[in-house]
Enzyme design. Structure first.
Site, PDB file in Angstrom:
ATOM      1  N   THR A   9      -1.089  -1.189   3.905  1.00 34.43           N
ATOM      2  CA  THR A   9      -0.776  -2.234   4.706  1.00 34.43           C
ATOM      3  C   THR A   9      -0.255  -2.177   5.807  1.00 34.43           C
ATOM      4  OG1 THR A   9      -0.208  -3.276   2.384  1.00 34.43           O
ATOM      5  CG2 THR A   9       1.002  -4.280   4.228  1.00 34.43           C
ATOM      6  N   SER A  55      -4.865   1.981  -0.241  1.00 33.88           N
ATOM      7  CA  SER A  55      -4.362   2.926  -1.371  1.00 33.88           C
ATOM      8  C   SER A  55      -4.854   2.819  -2.795  1.00 33.88           C
ATOM      9  CB  SER A  55      -3.299   3.469  -1.107  1.00 33.88           C
ATOM     10  OG  SER A  55      -1.995   2.918  -1.790  1.00 33.88           O
ATOM     11  N   THR A  88       1.188   1.524   0.380  1.00 33.62           N
ATOM     12  CA  THR A  88       2.499   1.892  -0.693  1.00 33.62           C
ATOM     13  C   THR A  88       2.127   2.116  -2.191  1.00 33.62           C
ATOM     14  OG1 THR A  88       3.001  -0.565  -0.979  1.00 33.62           O
ATOM     15  CG2 THR A  88       4.172   0.493   0.732  1.00 33.62           C
ATOM     16  N   ASP A  89       0.980   1.479  -2.378  1.00 34.46           N
ATOM     17  CA  ASP A  89       0.647   1.382  -3.807  1.00 34.46           C
ATOM     18  C   ASP A  89       0.391   2.897  -4.340  1.00 34.46           C
ATOM     19  OD1 ASP A  89       0.765  -1.132  -3.907  1.00 34.46           O
ATOM     20  OD2 ASP A  89      -1.321  -1.590  -3.943  1.00 34.46           O
TER      21      ASP A  89
HETATM   22  C1  SIN Z   1      -1.905  -0.078   0.002  1.00 38.03           C
HETATM   23  O1  SIN Z   1      -1.405   0.472  -0.905  1.00 38.03           O
HETATM   24  O2  SIN Z   1      -2.829   0.599   0.821  1.00 38.03           O
HETATM   25  C2  SIN Z   1      -1.872  -1.509  -0.146  1.00 38.03           C
HETATM   26  C3  SIN Z   1      -0.650  -2.169  -0.344  1.00 38.03           C
HETATM   27  C4  SIN Z   1       0.393  -1.674   0.563  1.00 38.03           C
HETATM   28  O3  SIN Z   1       0.428  -0.694   1.354  1.00 38.03           O
HETATM   29  O4  SIN Z   1       1.544  -1.974   0.721  1.00 38.03           O
END
Ligand code: SIN
Length: 307
Positions: A9, A55, A88-89
């Site tokens: 993100t 991710s 973050t995921d």
């Molecule tokens: C991801 O994990 O690539 C999408 C969600 C995020 O980064 O918050």
């Protein structure tokens, strides 16, 4: 300093700056992320795009490539540390894997964002700025994650909220430190340990053993365990309620799987807390590991087991 981009993100773009949910992750490159932080202008930062993905789609090929690029850059005398931008995921999985495999003596600092790069109030630039600052600290070492003003050790970090900007925690261990006006107030030691070493893993990820997670819940039976046996799964993590307790029907299926050579460890599906061995239950506890950490640990155990 080297900044490796993998997407997420932090590199995402929304159709409108007020929309923090419906956006596409991994749209802009890591050099653009750095260019968007005026406070980093003039810094000697080398950008390299290792991957460009949401991710949720992370796979072992990217883990290996990232590990190889980190190892390469950390060997350079002119590189004090590496920053990794990530989604973050599944950040906690990549960070855990890299700490266990590389246990670097220089800092490897993960960062990410909960809001896309064109959001009205974006968190990416501040997080990236803070991450570069942590990677520059003289005595820093190991894999850490810097998000929302907190520094988390790779062996503890976990995403605890699906939406909030302050979305990460370190469980019972607590945060490694806090960043206050550009300074780190350190509360715990930097991550350390003996690296497993990349060379012990085998570079053909298609040959890596299948390890899956099964959740215990009301009414659970043995269907998924049977399917796992049929698919050639080598190990199962059971995320049970409370002390990693196992429903009697699931236990029967797991005993059957264990007799066929599957490795089985118990974790808790609670947000925090350890799991203790239970008399009469033949499945080892994974201690304080979360289910996703335990899955990686079991994968590494199987990969490095003598034939
Ligand atoms: C991801 O994990 O690539 C999408 C969600 C995020 O980064 O918050």
């Amino acid at each position: 300093m080297v900044v490796l981009g993998t997407g997420g993100t932090i590199a995402g773009i929304a159709q409108t700056p007020a929309d923090n949910v419906h956006y596409s992750a991994a749209q802009i490159g890591v050099q653009q992320l750095l260019d968007a932080v005026p406070a980093l202008a003039g810094e000697s930062l080398e950008a390299e795009q290792v991957a460009q993905l949401d991710s949720k789609d992370m796979d072992y090929d990217v883990w290996l490539k990232l590990a190889q690029r980190i190892e390469f850059h950390l060997r350079r005398d002119d590189v004090a540390g590496v920053v990794v931008t990530h989604g973050t995921d599944t950040l906690e999985e990549t960070a855990y894997f890299l700490q266990r495999v590389l246990a670097p003596r220089k800092p490897v600092v993960f960062t990410a964002a909960m809001r896309p790069a064109n959001a009205m109030l974006r968190d990416g630039p501040q997080n990236l700025f803070d991450a570069v600052g942590v990677a520059r600290i003289d005595c820093a070492q190991g894999v850490v994650a810097v998000l929302a003003g907190a520094v988390h050790g790779a062996l503890d970090v976990r995403k605890v909220h699906s939406y909030r900007v302050d979305a990460f925690g370190s469980g019972d261990a607590g945060v490694l430190g806090r960043i206050e006006e550009g300074h780190l107030r350190r509360l715990r030691d930097w991550p350390s340990g003996t690296p497993i070493g990349l060379d012990r893993l085998g570079l053909d990820v298609t040959a890596w053993p299948l390890v899956e997670i099964i959740t215990g819940h009301a009414g659970v039976g043995g269907a998924l365990v049977q399917a796992a046996i049929g698919q050639g799964v080598r190990g199962l993590i059971v995320a049970g309620p409370g002390n990693g307790s196992v429903h009697h029907k699931l236990e029967a299926a797991l005993r059957f799987a264990q007799q066929r050579g599957l490795l089985i460890w118990r974790c808790t599906r609670c947000a925090d807390g350890p799991v203790f061995d239970e008399p009469g239950v033949p499945f080892a506890s994974a201690g304080s590991l979360t289910p996703v950490q335990a899955r990686i640990e079991m994968l590494l155990t199987l990969l490095t087991a003598p034939d």
